[in-house]
Design an enzyme around this catalytic site. Structure first.
Site, mmCIF file in Angstrom:
data_model
loop_
_atom_site.group_PDB
_atom_site.id
_atom_site.type_symbol
_atom_site.label_atom_id
_atom_site.label_comp_id
_atom_site.label_asym_id
_atom_site.label_seq_id
_atom_site.Cartn_x
_atom_site.Cartn_y
_atom_site.Cartn_z
ATOM 1 N N VAL A 249 0.864 -1.192 0.000
ATOM 2 C CA VAL A 249 0.000 0.000 0.000
ATOM 3 C C VAL A 249 0.898 1.239 0.000
ATOM 4 C CG1 VAL A 249 -2.184 -0.869 0.868
ATOM 5 C CG2 VAL A 249 -0.317 -0.500 2.475
ATOM 6 N N HIS A 250 1.456 1.519 -1.159
ATOM 7 C CA HIS A 250 2.446 2.583 -1.316
ATOM 8 C C HIS A 250 2.013 3.894 -0.639
ATOM 9 C CE1 HIS A 250 4.359 0.178 -4.590
ATOM 10 N NE2 HIS A 250 3.121 -0.093 -4.950
ATOM 11 N N ASP A 251 0.813 4.349 -0.984
ATOM 12 C CA ASP A 251 0.372 5.680 -0.529
ATOM 13 C C ASP A 251 0.211 5.740 0.984
ATOM 14 O OD1 ASP A 251 -1.794 6.081 -3.431
ATOM 15 O OD2 ASP A 251 0.347 6.458 -3.170
#
Ligand code: RIB
Ligand code: CA
Length: 322
Positions: A249-251
């Site tokens: 979940v990069h963000d």
């Protein structure tokens, strides 16, 4: 993890976003975090078209009971060259993993994103507002061009994007947010704005496992259940792309750094972005030969305690069920 600020010291926060599955998790994380006060969401083209990212932002805020947070729509495309493709194959054609969220009673703010952002920045003391772009940097580049006096008042830009040593995810060279508007990324990363770059070097090792998803699905109420449902497609895409059991979940990791400054260890580096139309388009070229002393240097995130970051995300999402 660094100590979190008290509620009285809430950081005024703007999220600039292209929801987007992990964008949705990042917004929900911010709304569950007393350290920050999400005052504005601006939307940008990216994973899917602008109209869809804007509708998704409205619906995610409504899901969390925060349709009071204004949503202002920004750029529908990159500064210079049109995008050859988007990321519907990863995020679903409507951008939220095939999950239809209930429509929000709120309408999009009538102001363009750069106007809403400039007005907010001019209303706050210089250096107090954190802006967290978690999509292409088109809106931030436009703000710099149209309202430079407002852009200079930004306290922190915490950007999910780029890659120093981990190659790319949309091409072998480029991370998606940099690739989606390389000219904007180059302008922002060489502007001297106080940018922290949260790139693939720290996001890829930070995997939200199926066990973590189950924790907030089962204890996070409607928000937790919906977040888990939205993630389902992303988990499948991560398995197919990286062979991992879980999801990056990069963000959400970028928002963790915005919420708790110092979560990530950063080093000041000079960064430029490939803006040719060739194979290296969108590559973030991070000069790791030395610690930069230039005013235009970027704080590049190089080290992360992934377990602590995942626990922070899971526990905050689970808090929706409290
Ligand atoms: O490379 C990851 C980034 O691209 C994330 O912001 C994701 O939402 C996509 O926009
Ligand atoms: Ca995004």
């Amino acid at each position: 993890m660094a100590q979190t600020a008290g509620v009285t010291d809430r950081i005024p926060l703007v999220i600039d976003t292209d929801p987007g599955i992990d964008d949705a998790l990042a917004v929900l994380l911010a709304l569950a975090s007393p350290e920050v006060d999400l005052e504005l969401v601006t939307t940008v083209h990216g994973n899917v078209e602008l109209a869809q990212t804007t509708e998704n932002a409205l619906r995610v805020l409504h899901l969390a009971g925060r349709s009071d947070v204004p949503v202002a729509a920004g750029a529908a495309g990159p500064l210079v060259h049109p995008l050859p493709t988007r990321a519907g194959h990863v995020h679903g054609t409507a951008g939220l993993g095939g999950v239809e969220l209930p429509p929000s009673p709120a309408s999009v703010d009538p102001r363009p994103a750069v106007v809403a952002l400039a007005e907010l920045l001019l209303a706050h003391e210089p250096g107090t507002v954190t802006v967290a772009p978690i999509g292409p940097l088109t809106n931030i580049a436009l703000l710099m061009a149209v309202y430079p006096e407002a852009a200079q008042r930004i306290g922190r830009v915490v950007w999910m994007g780029g890659s120093a040593h981990r190659g790319g995810n949309v091409t072998s060279a480029a991370e998606f947010n940099a690739w989606a508007d390389p000219e904007a990324a180059h302008a922002v990363l060489t502007s001297g704005l106080p940018v922290t770059m949260v790139g693939l070097d720290v996001t890829l090792p930070t995997v939200l496992t199926e066990e973590g998803i189950e924790r907030f699905r089962s204890t996070g109420g409607t928000v937790g259940e919906t977040a888990a449902a939205v993630l389902r497609q992303y988990v499948d895409a991560a398995r197919d792309a990286y062979g991992i059991s879980g999801v990056v979940v990069h963000d959400a990791l970028a928002l963790t750094e915005a919420i708790v400054p110092g979560t990530l260890r950063t080093v000041r580096r000079d960064v430029v972005v490939g803006t040719t139309l060739g194979a290296a388009r969108g590559q973030t070229l991070v000069d790791s030969r030395s610690v930069s002393t230039a005013d235009t240097a970027v704080e590049v995130a190089e080290t992360v305690d992934s377990d602590a970051a995942v626990e922070f995300l899971v526990s905050r999402l689970a808090s929706y069920g409290a």
